[in-house]
Design an enzyme around this catalytic site. Sequence first.
Site, PDB file in Angstrom:
ATOM      1  N   LYS A   1      -2.706   0.889   3.168  1.00 25.80           N
ATOM      2  CA  LYS A   1      -2.591   1.781   2.010  1.00 25.80           C
ATOM      3  C   LYS A   1      -3.401   1.320   0.798  1.00 25.80           C
ATOM      4  CE  LYS A   1      -0.702   4.684   3.208  1.00 25.80           C
ATOM      5  NZ  LYS A   1      -1.256   5.593   4.243  1.00 25.80           N
TER       6      LYS A   1
ATOM      7  N   HIS B   1      -6.044  -3.866  10.077  1.00 26.86           N
ATOM      8  CA  HIS B   1      -5.131  -4.421   9.073  1.00 26.86           C
ATOM      9  C   HIS B   1      -4.659  -5.807   9.525  1.00 26.86           C
ATOM     10  CE1 HIS B   1      -4.961  -0.491   7.234  1.00 26.86           C
ATOM     11  NE2 HIS B   1      -4.256   0.060   8.194  1.00 26.86           N
TER      12      HIS B   1
ATOM     13  N   SER C   1       2.801   3.038  -1.889  1.00 25.32           N
ATOM     14  CA  SER C   1       2.140   3.924  -0.933  1.00 25.32           C
ATOM     15  C   SER C   1       2.618   3.616   0.500  1.00 25.32           C
ATOM     16  CB  SER C   1       0.623   3.748  -1.050  1.00 25.32           C
ATOM     17  OG  SER C   1      -0.047   4.588  -0.157  1.00 25.32           O
TER      18      SER C   1
HETATM   19  P1  A3P Z   1      -1.225   7.022  -2.209  1.00 21.72           P
HETATM   20  O1  A3P Z   1      -0.147   6.994  -1.173  1.00 21.72           O
HETATM   21  O2  A3P Z   1      -0.917   6.155  -3.391  1.00 21.72           O
HETATM   22  O3  A3P Z   1      -1.623   8.397  -2.615  1.00 21.72           O
HETATM   23  P2  A3P Z   1      -5.097   3.923   3.470  1.00 21.72           P
HETATM   24  O4  A3P Z   1      -6.187   4.825   3.859  1.00 21.72           O
HETATM   25  O5  A3P Z   1      -5.463   2.486   3.355  1.00 21.72           O
HETATM   26  O6  A3P Z   1      -3.885   4.148   4.324  1.00 21.72           O
HETATM   27  O7  A3P Z   1      -4.676   4.281   1.970  1.00 21.72           O
HETATM   28  C1  A3P Z   1      -4.032   5.475   1.665  1.00 21.72           C
HETATM   29  C2  A3P Z   1      -3.938   5.576   0.156  1.00 21.72           C
HETATM   30  O8  A3P Z   1      -5.269   5.797  -0.364  1.00 21.72           O
HETATM   31  C3  A3P Z   1      -3.096   6.741  -0.294  1.00 21.72           C
HETATM   32  O9  A3P Z   1      -2.543   6.357  -1.555  1.00 21.72           O
HETATM   33  C4  A3P Z   1      -4.164   7.832  -0.428  1.00 21.72           C
HETATM   34  O10 A3P Z   1      -3.772   8.916  -1.226  1.00 21.72           O
HETATM   35  C5  A3P Z   1      -5.277   7.017  -1.078  1.00 21.72           C
HETATM   36  N1  A3P Z   1      -6.581   7.689  -0.946  1.00 21.72           N
HETATM   37  C6  A3P Z   1      -7.161   8.169   0.171  1.00 21.72           C
HETATM   38  N2  A3P Z   1      -8.321   8.784  -0.118  1.00 21.72           N
HETATM   39  C7  A3P Z   1      -8.472   8.690  -1.455  1.00 21.72           C
HETATM   40  C8  A3P Z   1      -9.470   9.143  -2.370  1.00 21.72           C
HETATM   41  N3  A3P Z   1     -10.524   9.846  -1.968  1.00 21.72           N
HETATM   42  N4  A3P Z   1      -9.306   8.851  -3.685  1.00 21.72           N
HETATM   43  C9  A3P Z   1      -8.218   8.162  -4.109  1.00 21.72           C
HETATM   44  N5  A3P Z   1      -7.243   7.706  -3.296  1.00 21.72           N
HETATM   45  C10 A3P Z   1      -7.360   7.974  -1.983  1.00 21.72           C
END
Ligand code: A3P
Length: 313
Positions: A58, A122, A152
């Site tokens: 996340k 991860h 998150s």
């Molecule tokens: P939130 O749950 O805080 O919204 P991962 O891909 O490592 O699983 O991370 C997911 C997190 O990155 C989520 O955070 C998601 O909304 C955020 N995320 C994904 N794409 C994004 C973007 N283009 N800009 C900002 N945040 C993004």
Amino acid sequence: MANCDRESVYLQLPQQIKSNVLVEGNTVLPGFVKKRYINGIRELNVRGTDVFVITWPKSGTTWMQHMVVQIIRGEEQGDDQHLFRKWIFLEHSINVQDTDSEGQYTLSEGQDSTDPRLFKTHLVPRLLPRQLTEKTPKQIFVARNPKDAAVSFFHFCNINKALPNYAGWDEFLDQFCKGLLPHGDWFEHNIYWWERRNETNVLFIKYEDMKKDLRASVLEVSQFLAKSLTDEQLDNICENVTFNNMRKNPNVNPDSEGGLGTNWKKSNANHLTFLRKGIVGDWKNWFTVTQSEKFDELSRQKLAGTGLSFTFE
Ligand code: A3P
């Protein structure tokens, strides 16, 4: 955490999650990581051309994946393959062809024959392929401030079938602070990669900096990957990787069928869940003042002397 063994880790886990995780040494892993993969991943034949995106969950993994794939392969007009199919999730059973009697870790053929191979992982440093340091593929570590990453991940555990159920935020945060969440200790991941940040084949990049200046971040990633982009290409990639555009794009949004598909604990038909908020500072809606103070103190202790710091708002 560093001095904990498997038994004491196991004893500190909430009862209800014990059957959903694998405890490897002092690291908790989600159940989709099979014990028999551990050695095969360690011994993976890494290629100098491989690209790895490595994160604590996340932290902006998917965001970086979407950026990298466009920088490397171009925008791939008319391509409707989901982003998740373009990447190998190193430790996930979906990418492993483990049908032989020994249960060996073998990547599925299609993915293994692509060059450059794109890996997302991860895994904690000591479980990563040994050859990462010898063959020096490009390794991008995305770091996100631990409070927002924790919030998150809490939401993601609530919705994703592949992850355990926690009794609530307090229990989840307690497990985070003990370094016992699936995928391991946030501090262990982040400090290790921070210390390697000056190596030529390592890029350490922060989610908060990507939020602050997306264009500069795309440029930084493209320079790291030694891919020059025209202004037009740069503009297009910046546009494609905004939060709103990723949310709207079914070939990128993990909520869609091609992504995590039906892997949800509850129906998410009426709301978007993976690209949830995409902001810096949502932790304020979850941490109590006492939790925040205790967490800050823990962070201060763990990060003391490293020079690693984060933006929290
Ligand atoms: P939130 O749950 O805080 O919204 P991962 O891909 O490592 O699983 O991370 C997911 C997190 O990155 C989520 O955070 C998601 O909304 C955020 N995320 C994904 N794409 C994004 C973007 N283009 N800009 C900002 N945040 C993004």
